[in-house]
Design a protein around this motif. Sequence first.
Motif, PDB file in Angstrom:
ATOM      1  N   THR A  50     -18.067  16.576   6.333  1.00  0.00           N
ATOM      2  CA  THR A  50     -19.180  16.966   7.205  1.00  0.00           C
ATOM      3  C   THR A  50     -20.230  17.741   6.422  1.00  0.00           C
ATOM      4  O   THR A  50     -21.436  17.494   6.552  1.00  0.00           O
ATOM      5  CB  THR A  50     -18.656  17.818   8.372  1.00  0.00           C
ATOM      6  N   LEU A  51     -19.777  18.688   5.596  1.00  0.00           N
ATOM      7  CA  LEU A  51     -20.721  19.471   4.794  1.00  0.00           C
ATOM      8  C   LEU A  51     -21.480  18.581   3.812  1.00  0.00           C
ATOM      9  O   LEU A  51     -22.689  18.752   3.610  1.00  0.00           O
ATOM     10  CB  LEU A  51     -19.971  20.567   4.037  1.00  0.00           C
ATOM     11  N   LEU A  52     -20.763  17.630   3.230  1.00  0.00           N
ATOM     12  CA  LEU A  52     -21.423  16.733   2.280  1.00  0.00           C
ATOM     13  C   LEU A  52     -22.481  15.891   2.980  1.00  0.00           C
ATOM     14  O   LEU A  52     -23.603  15.730   2.479  1.00  0.00           O
ATOM     15  CB  LEU A  52     -20.382  15.829   1.617  1.00  0.00           C
ATOM     16  N   GLY A  53     -22.138  15.369   4.161  1.00  0.00           N
ATOM     17  CA  GLY A  53     -23.107  14.559   4.892  1.00  0.00           C
ATOM     18  C   GLY A  53     -24.318  15.364   5.333  1.00  0.00           C
ATOM     19  O   GLY A  53     -25.467  14.949   5.148  1.00  0.00           O
TER      20      GLY A  53
ATOM     21  N   ILE B  68      -6.061  17.625   6.420  1.00  0.00           N
ATOM     22  CA  ILE B  68      -6.946  16.686   7.110  1.00  0.00           C
ATOM     23  C   ILE B  68      -8.201  17.391   7.591  1.00  0.00           C
ATOM     24  O   ILE B  68      -9.328  16.884   7.448  1.00  0.00           O
ATOM     25  CB  ILE B  68      -6.207  16.021   8.285  1.00  0.00           C
ATOM     26  N   MET B  69      -8.030  18.592   8.176  1.00  0.00           N
ATOM     27  CA  MET B  69      -9.187  19.345   8.650  1.00  0.00           C
ATOM     28  C   MET B  69     -10.083  19.764   7.487  1.00  0.00           C
ATOM     29  O   MET B  69     -11.316  19.768   7.603  1.00  0.00           O
ATOM     30  CB  MET B  69      -8.716  20.575   9.423  1.00  0.00           C
ATOM     31  N   GLU B  70      -9.470  20.107   6.357  1.00  0.00           N
ATOM     32  CA  GLU B  70     -10.252  20.499   5.183  1.00  0.00           C
ATOM     33  C   GLU B  70     -11.096  19.326   4.677  1.00  0.00           C
ATOM     34  O   GLU B  70     -12.279  19.477   4.366  1.00  0.00           O
ATOM     35  CB  GLU B  70      -9.321  20.982   4.079  1.00  0.00           C
ATOM     36  N   LYS B  71     -10.483  18.147   4.611  1.00  0.00           N
ATOM     37  CA  LYS B  71     -11.235  16.968   4.176  1.00  0.00           C
ATOM     38  C   LYS B  71     -12.355  16.629   5.152  1.00  0.00           C
ATOM     39  O   LYS B  71     -13.467  16.276   4.740  1.00  0.00           O
ATOM     40  CB  LYS B  71     -10.295  15.772   4.032  1.00  0.00           C
TER      41      LYS B  71
ATOM     42  N   THR C 250       0.844  -1.194   0.000  1.00  0.00           N
ATOM     43  CA  THR C 250       0.000   0.000   0.000  1.00  0.00           C
ATOM     44  C   THR C 250       0.876   1.239   0.000  1.00  0.00           C
ATOM     45  O   THR C 250       1.973   1.247   0.573  1.00  0.00           O
ATOM     46  CB  THR C 250      -0.928   0.025   1.219  1.00  0.00           C
ATOM     47  N   VAL C 251       0.371   2.282  -0.639  1.00  0.00           N
ATOM     48  CA  VAL C 251       1.030   3.589  -0.657  1.00  0.00           C
ATOM     49  C   VAL C 251       0.104   4.562   0.056  1.00  0.00           C
ATOM     50  O   VAL C 251      -0.967   4.902  -0.464  1.00  0.00           O
ATOM     51  CB  VAL C 251       1.318   4.051  -2.104  1.00  0.00           C
ATOM     52  N   SER C 252       0.505   4.990   1.243  1.00  0.00           N
ATOM     53  CA  SER C 252      -0.329   5.863   2.077  1.00  0.00           C
ATOM     54  C   SER C 252       0.236   7.281   2.049  1.00  0.00           C
ATOM     55  O   SER C 252       1.353   7.518   2.527  1.00  0.00           O
ATOM     56  CB  SER C 252      -0.386   5.347   3.525  1.00  0.00           C
ATOM     57  N   ALA C 253      -0.520   8.200   1.471  1.00  0.00           N
ATOM     58  CA  ALA C 253      -0.067   9.593   1.385  1.00  0.00           C
ATOM     59  C   ALA C 253      -0.104  10.250   2.757  1.00  0.00           C
ATOM     60  O   ALA C 253      -0.955   9.940   3.598  1.00  0.00           O
ATOM     61  CB  ALA C 253      -0.941  10.358   0.403  1.00  0.00           C
ATOM     62  N   LYS C 254       0.818  11.165   2.987  1.00  0.00           N
ATOM     63  CA  LYS C 254       0.874  11.927   4.231  1.00  0.00           C
ATOM     64  C   LYS C 254       0.259  13.302   3.988  1.00  0.00           C
ATOM     65  O   LYS C 254       0.720  14.055   3.126  1.00  0.00           O
ATOM     66  CB  LYS C 254       2.314  12.076   4.716  1.00  0.00           C
ATOM     67  N   PHE C 255      -0.754  13.620   4.755  1.00  0.00           N
ATOM     68  CA  PHE C 255      -1.443  14.903   4.629  1.00  0.00           C
ATOM     69  C   PHE C 255      -1.125  15.780   5.838  1.00  0.00           C
ATOM     70  O   PHE C 255      -0.944  15.276   6.950  1.00  0.00           O
ATOM     71  CB  PHE C 255      -2.958  14.695   4.525  1.00  0.00           C
ATOM     72  N   SER C 256      -1.077  17.073   5.579  1.00  0.00           N
ATOM     73  CA  SER C 256      -0.864  18.007   6.678  1.00  0.00           C
ATOM     74  C   SER C 256      -2.131  18.128   7.517  1.00  0.00           C
ATOM     75  O   SER C 256      -3.209  17.691   7.113  1.00  0.00           O
ATOM     76  CB  SER C 256      -0.459  19.382   6.137  1.00  0.00           C
ATOM     77  N   LEU C 257      -1.980  18.759   8.696  1.00  0.00           N
ATOM     78  CA  LEU C 257      -3.137  18.926   9.573  1.00  0.00           C
ATOM     79  C   LEU C 257      -4.218  19.768   8.906  1.00  0.00           C
ATOM     80  O   LEU C 257      -5.417  19.490   9.031  1.00  0.00           O
ATOM     81  CB  LEU C 257      -2.701  19.575  10.892  1.00  0.00           C
ATOM     82  N   GLY C 258      -3.788  20.809   8.169  1.00  0.00           N
ATOM     83  CA  GLY C 258      -4.757  21.653   7.469  1.00  0.00           C
ATOM     84  C   GLY C 258      -5.531  20.875   6.416  1.00  0.00           C
ATOM     85  O   GLY C 258      -6.740  21.043   6.272  1.00  0.00           O
TER      86      GLY C 258
END
Length: 245
Positions: A150-153, A142-145, A132-140
Amino acid sequence: MMTAIVCLTGCGKTQTTLEYDEAMIEQETEFLINYCQNVDSDTLAQWNDQNEFSKEYQFMMSGLKFTPDSFDGAVDSWQAGIKECGEYVGHGDYTFEAKDDELTVSVPAQFEDRDATIEFVFDKDLYLESMTVSAKFSLGEIMEKAGLNTLLGMGTVFVVLIFISFLISLFKYIPAIQNAFGKKKDEKKEETKAAVSETVEEVDETDDLELIAVISAAIAAAEETTTDGFVVRSIKRRPSNKWNS
């Protein structure tokens, strides 16, 4: 008592870890990374056209402990990682974590758009299970996603509630629709009754004419004359069929 405790402790199950050759494992992981990095679409298409036996034979001849399913899954995971992280640049040192029935090898990797972690999992026979190739995301990021999810749900929930409210608001028109269909049915019934009545009247008139003709003929025969000498104006039916004495 102490002797019993020591004996029972000695009879307990001994926890062992999987034995492996780091150099051999690194050789297999390096081969897999280099293959995924350099393979082109034509070569990949030719590989996918081969049957399971041919793939297994090539792995056996090369000495690589891969299976067709795990190898194909690793290639698909690599391509998905390229789409998310960009082109591959390089990787760092390997980290090995062995258990009694599994070996996990992870290595930090650098891609053009973002860093990632490549993880290889081997079974107790040291055959590759997955990569597996797991991308590393910044905190910003992660919060954006999380915010977008949440908005989509919530948006989906509100849209469904609005749609349900719209359907409920249409319920008030149901009685009017039912009345309209009821009126149409009543009109059809009345039209049917009228047609039946007209048919009955026509039948009655026909019966009366026949009866008049019969009575006229009987009277003419009794009077020994013709029917031209009198006219039957009307016929009244008696309420009872019994003869009066």
